[in-house]
Design a protein around this motif. Structure first.
Motif, PDB file in Angstrom:
ATOM      1  N   TRP A 199      38.422  44.129  43.076  1.00  0.00           N
ATOM      2  CA  TRP A 199      38.752  42.562  42.333  1.00  0.00           C
ATOM      3  C   TRP A 199      39.333  41.825  42.324  1.00  0.00           C
ATOM      4  CZ3 TRP A 199      33.855  41.231  39.933  1.00  0.00           C
ATOM      5  CH2 TRP A 199      32.697  41.787  40.402  1.00  0.00           C
ATOM      6  N   SER A 200      39.071  40.876  42.931  1.00  0.00           N
ATOM      7  CA  SER A 200      40.669  39.623  42.450  1.00  0.00           C
ATOM      8  C   SER A 200      39.844  38.483  42.086  1.00  0.00           C
ATOM      9  CB  SER A 200      40.827  39.034  42.979  1.00  0.00           C
ATOM     10  OG  SER A 200      40.350  39.281  44.861  1.00  0.00           O
ATOM     11  N   ILE A 201      41.177  37.475  41.279  1.00  0.00           N
ATOM     12  CA  ILE A 201      40.954  36.097  40.989  1.00  0.00           C
ATOM     13  C   ILE A 201      40.300  35.277  41.252  1.00  0.00           C
ATOM     14  CG2 ILE A 201      40.618  34.520  39.085  1.00  0.00           C
ATOM     15  CD1 ILE A 201      41.610  37.370  37.231  1.00  0.00           C
ATOM     16  N   ALA A 202      39.895  34.024  41.748  1.00  0.00           N
ATOM     17  CA  ALA A 202      39.794  33.062  42.147  1.00  0.00           C
ATOM     18  C   ALA A 202      39.559  32.027  40.974  1.00  0.00           C
ATOM     19  CB  ALA A 202      38.610  33.101  43.142  1.00  0.00           C
ATOM     20  N   LEU A 203      40.140  31.233  41.092  1.00  0.00           N
ATOM     21  CA  LEU A 203      40.681  30.269  39.538  1.00  0.00           C
ATOM     22  C   LEU A 203      40.754  28.666  39.898  1.00  0.00           C
ATOM     23  CD1 LEU A 203      41.634  30.650  36.892  1.00  0.00           C
ATOM     24  CD2 LEU A 203      44.095  30.238  37.161  1.00  0.00           C
ATOM     25  N   GLY A 204      39.964  28.461  39.078  1.00  0.00           N
ATOM     26  CA  GLY A 204      39.393  26.290  39.202  1.00  0.00           C
ATOM     27  C   GLY A 204      39.272  26.156  37.911  1.00  0.00           C
ATOM     28  N   ASN A 205      39.306  24.518  38.234  1.00  0.00           N
ATOM     29  CA  ASN A 205      39.062  24.020  36.762  1.00  0.00           C
ATOM     30  C   ASN A 205      37.685  22.768  36.992  1.00  0.00           C
ATOM     31  OD1 ASN A 205      40.367  24.703  34.146  1.00  0.00           O
ATOM     32  ND2 ASN A 205      40.810  22.071  34.740  1.00  0.00           N
ATOM     33  N   ILE A 206      37.180  22.662  35.730  1.00  0.00           N
ATOM     34  CA  ILE A 206      36.281  21.637  35.516  1.00  0.00           C
ATOM     35  C   ILE A 206      36.990  20.202  36.248  1.00  0.00           C
ATOM     36  CG2 ILE A 206      33.853  20.186  34.855  1.00  0.00           C
ATOM     37  CD1 ILE A 206      33.405  23.293  33.810  1.00  0.00           C
ATOM     38  N   ARG A 207      37.368  20.252  35.022  1.00  0.00           N
ATOM     39  CA  ARG A 207      37.921  18.430  34.729  1.00  0.00           C
ATOM     40  C   ARG A 207      39.867  18.284  35.999  1.00  0.00           C
ATOM     41  NH1 ARG A 207      37.265  17.662  28.917  1.00  0.00           N
ATOM     42  NH2 ARG A 207      34.689  17.350  29.163  1.00  0.00           N
ATOM     43  N   ASN A 208      40.569  17.105  36.316  1.00  0.00           N
ATOM     44  CA  ASN A 208      41.935  17.220  36.952  1.00  0.00           C
ATOM     45  C   ASN A 208      42.619  17.363  36.369  1.00  0.00           C
ATOM     46  OD1 ASN A 208      41.699  14.459  35.654  1.00  0.00           O
ATOM     47  ND2 ASN A 208      41.815  13.616  37.378  1.00  0.00           N
ATOM     48  N   ARG A 216      55.094  39.935  36.455  1.00  0.00           N
ATOM     49  CA  ARG A 216      54.681  39.249  37.271  1.00  0.00           C
ATOM     50  C   ARG A 216      53.127  40.146  37.634  1.00  0.00           C
ATOM     51  NH1 ARG A 216      56.835  36.764  42.626  1.00  0.00           N
ATOM     52  NH2 ARG A 216      58.988  37.277  42.064  1.00  0.00           N
ATOM     53  N   VAL A 217      52.595  38.517  37.478  1.00  0.00           N
ATOM     54  CA  VAL A 217      50.884  39.196  37.979  1.00  0.00           C
ATOM     55  C   VAL A 217      50.200  39.010  38.555  1.00  0.00           C
ATOM     56  CG1 VAL A 217      48.030  38.377  36.124  1.00  0.00           C
ATOM     57  CG2 VAL A 217      50.750  38.452  34.860  1.00  0.00           C
ATOM     58  N   THR A 218      49.860  39.307  39.469  1.00  0.00           N
ATOM     59  CA  THR A 218      49.783  38.880  40.813  1.00  0.00           C
ATOM     60  C   THR A 218      47.747  38.898  41.299  1.00  0.00           C
ATOM     61  OG1 THR A 218      49.187  41.211  41.325  1.00  0.00           O
ATOM     62  CG2 THR A 218      51.303  40.098  41.383  1.00  0.00           C
ATOM     63  N   SER A 219      47.322  38.859  40.024  1.00  0.00           N
ATOM     64  CA  SER A 219      45.569  39.550  40.360  1.00  0.00           C
ATOM     65  C   SER A 219      44.686  38.069  40.875  1.00  0.00           C
ATOM     66  CB  SER A 219      44.794  39.606  38.946  1.00  0.00           C
ATOM     67  OG  SER A 219      45.508  38.412  37.854  1.00  0.00           O
ATOM     68  N   ILE A 220      45.257  36.644  40.787  1.00  0.00           N
ATOM     69  CA  ILE A 220      44.319  35.691  40.915  1.00  0.00           C
ATOM     70  C   ILE A 220      45.085  35.755  42.493  1.00  0.00           C
ATOM     71  CG2 ILE A 220      44.630  32.604  40.891  1.00  0.00           C
ATOM     72  CD1 ILE A 220      45.526  33.054  38.299  1.00  0.00           C
ATOM     73  N   LYS A 221      43.908  35.795  43.624  1.00  0.00           N
ATOM     74  CA  LYS A 221      44.496  36.026  45.260  1.00  0.00           C
ATOM     75  C   LYS A 221      44.251  34.224  45.727  1.00  0.00           C
ATOM     76  CE  LYS A 221      45.947  39.762  45.048  1.00  0.00           C
ATOM     77  NZ  LYS A 221      47.418  40.436  44.854  1.00  0.00           N
ATOM     78  N   LYS A 222      43.217  33.279  44.841  1.00  0.00           N
ATOM     79  CA  LYS A 222      42.462  32.081  45.702  1.00  0.00           C
ATOM     80  C   LYS A 222      42.729  31.249  44.593  1.00  0.00           C
ATOM     81  CE  LYS A 222      39.376  32.312  48.165  1.00  0.00           C
ATOM     82  NZ  LYS A 222      37.750  32.265  48.777  1.00  0.00           N
ATOM     83  N   VAL A 223      43.679  30.673  44.856  1.00  0.00           N
ATOM     84  CA  VAL A 223      43.260  29.269  43.609  1.00  0.00           C
ATOM     85  C   VAL A 223      42.525  28.057  44.455  1.00  0.00           C
ATOM     86  CG1 VAL A 223      44.837  27.499  43.104  1.00  0.00           C
ATOM     87  CG2 VAL A 223      46.067  29.549  43.234  1.00  0.00           C
ATOM     88  N   LEU A 224      41.687  27.600  43.801  1.00  0.00           N
ATOM     89  CA  LEU A 224      40.470  26.619  44.424  1.00  0.00           C
ATOM     90  C   LEU A 224      41.233  25.656  43.875  1.00  0.00           C
ATOM     91  CD1 LEU A 224      37.450  29.250  42.795  1.00  0.00           C
ATOM     92  CD2 LEU A 224      38.476  28.612  45.019  1.00  0.00           C
ATOM     93  N   PRO A 225      41.406  24.638  44.763  1.00  0.00           N
ATOM     94  CA  PRO A 225      41.827  23.105  44.627  1.00  0.00           C
ATOM     95  C   PRO A 225      40.505  22.382  43.606  1.00  0.00           C
ATOM     96  CG  PRO A 225      40.988  23.077  46.643  1.00  0.00           C
ATOM     97  CD  PRO A 225      41.078  24.895  46.119  1.00  0.00           C
TER      98      PRO A 225
END
Length: 467
Positions: A37-46, A77-86
């Motif tokens: 498992w890995s994390i993809a991180l995003g946000n609702i607002r800018n 060093r935290v490495t679990s966020i493998k994808k950053v969602l623009p």
């Protein structure tokens, strides 16, 4: 659990807490060699765009500094966020990832006010953000998930767990009830049925004090690790996560890294919300009113610490007894954590969202005390402090900007411009539910506010003399 396919845990809410808490646990799994498992991180607002850009430049990696009450600092060093969602206005990356087959968990941290619930824990359909989302926007977690899951159904991507990671009592079920109510208001019965049958929403309890990152963290991180981090953060050494084991589409082996997987989180969440979260707010409001900036300063002020101790001891512990937890010991650990001078957590951060915290974290203890024939004098201090805090806000006399996701500034100013603001406050059903309008409760608040005004004057004078 799936042993072969690479799975994605998508998180909505690119704040410090997720990166110090859920992402840390997933990182620990990776360090043990479990890379499923890995994390993809995003946000609702800018409002997190700068952070997302910084994380993208670092391939999602960052340094977490933790510090104990004794001042021991550690760096990881935290490495679990493998994808950053623009971010974009259509939330296209968030929708695409959330709809993908490999995404088995969608978690979120949108603060207590981000669920738009009233004192009956029902969705408030009149809120402008909810109204906008009912018309197809995605300002809230409900509109966002509606958009994501609609695409997921279209792509036939299968079931998914919707995991609330906010400080909200019964957070999974209350989010779920709000989401189902939202879909019913939209009149989308097909989507409503799909969510009922193909998603689960476990209740969770999360805990790690994580202040907003300050400018001194990056130089310290670079000195200690050699990494010029664009997105470092700091949290306390203490961490806890309790989750009901109800994942509909598989999950990471979180029990291998210290997460408590249980049938019911109720004893843990009640203790945490009432003892830790409510006391935290009490300390922040009180500290602000006498001119203090930080939680540790406020907790180290004897009279403020006594307010929190008495609130827990006199009213909360009797309300939560019997409990599988040692509530007296938990109270003492919590206050010790708040005294940590190295965290530098601000009263501003903890004082936020009072309009959600009063009904969610404080009113239940008030109500239960009355129900068992006890006058909740110690608990009444908390809403009385908030009243005085908001009075300062109304007068433009707070030392910082107050942040509250459900604050209607015009309505609040009108309340404090009324002939009897305290009566308006005490009779607010959104805050106090069945106690609103009860003469004995209103009188208790009046007496408590008056006593606190005297306390503030004395404390302020002492501060002036000591300077």
């Amino acid at each position: 659990m799936d042993n072969q396919q690479q799975r994605v845990w998508m998180h909505i809410g690119a704040g410090s807490f997720h990166r110090a808490h859920q992402a840390w646990y997933l990182h620990r799994l990776l360090m043990q060699g479990d890379t499923r498992w890995s994390i993809a991180l995003g946000n609702i607002r800018n409002d997190a765009n700068a952070l997302l850009t910084a994380l993208e430049k670092q391939n999602g990696e960052y340094i977490l500094e933790t510090v104990s009450p004794a001042g021991e600092r550690k760096y990881e060093r935290v490495t679990s966020i493998k994808k950053v969602l623009p971010w974009d206005e259509q939330l296209s990356a968030l929708v695409a990832q959330g709809a993908a087959t490999e995404t088995g968990v969608i978690s979120f941290t949108v603060t207590e006010g981000g669920y738009y619930l009233d004192t009956e824990h029902k969705l408030d359909p009149k809120n402008p953000d909810i109204q906008a989302d009912l018309l197809g926007e995605a300002r809230t977690i409900y509109g966002t998930l509606d958009r994501i899951l609609r695409q997921r159904i279209k792509q036939k991507s299968g079931p998914v767990t919707l995991l609330n990671c906010d400080n909200l009592r019964h957070n999974g079920e209350r989010f779920r009830n709000g989401f189902l109510a939202f879909l019913a208001l939209k009149g989308d019965m097909a989507m409503l049925d799909w969510v009922k049958n193909f998603t689960s929403s476990p209740n969770t309890m999360v805990d790690r004090i994580t202040p907003r990152p300050t400018a001194d963290i990056a130089p310290r991180v670079e000195e200690k690790t050699g990494f010029k981090d664009l997105a470092p953060l700091m949290g306390e050494s203490f961490i806890q996560w309790v989750i009901e084991d109800d994942f509909i589409a598989g999950r990471p082996a979180l029990e291998e890294v210290g997460v408590e997987m249980v049938k019911s989180v109720l004893p843990w969440e009640e203790a945490k919300i009432r003892i830790l979260n409510a006391s935290h707010s009490c300390i922040a409001w009180a500290g602000t009113l006498i001119g203090l900036s930080y939680i540790h300063e406020s907790t180290q002020t004897q009279s403020i610490c006594e307010m929190a101790w008495e609130y827990v001891t006199q009213d909360v512990i009797p309300s939560l007894t019997p409990s599988p937890l040692d509530l007296d010991a938990y109270r003492d650990v919590v206050l010790d954590r708040f005294r940590n001078p190295y965290i530098l957590d601000t009263n501003q951060r903890v004082a936020a969202d009072g309009l959600s915290k009063i009904p969610g974290m404080i009113a239940p203890t008030l109500i239960e005390c009355y129900n068992r024939g006890q006058i909740p004098r110690a608990t009444a201090v908390l809403p009385a402090l908030f009243f005085l805090f908001m009075e300062r806000w109304h007068e433009g006399d707070l030392p910082y900007t107050y942040q509250d996701g459900i604050l209607d500034a015009n309505a609040m100013h009108a309340r404090f411009s009324a002939a009897d603001p305290l009566a308006e406050f005490a009779r607010d059903e959104a805050l106090f539910g069945p106690l609103a309008g009860k003469p004995n409760f209103e009188q208790l608040l009046r007496d408590t506010v008056q006593s606190l005004r005297t306390w503030i004057t004395l404390q302020t004078n002492e501060t002036v003399v000591s300077q």
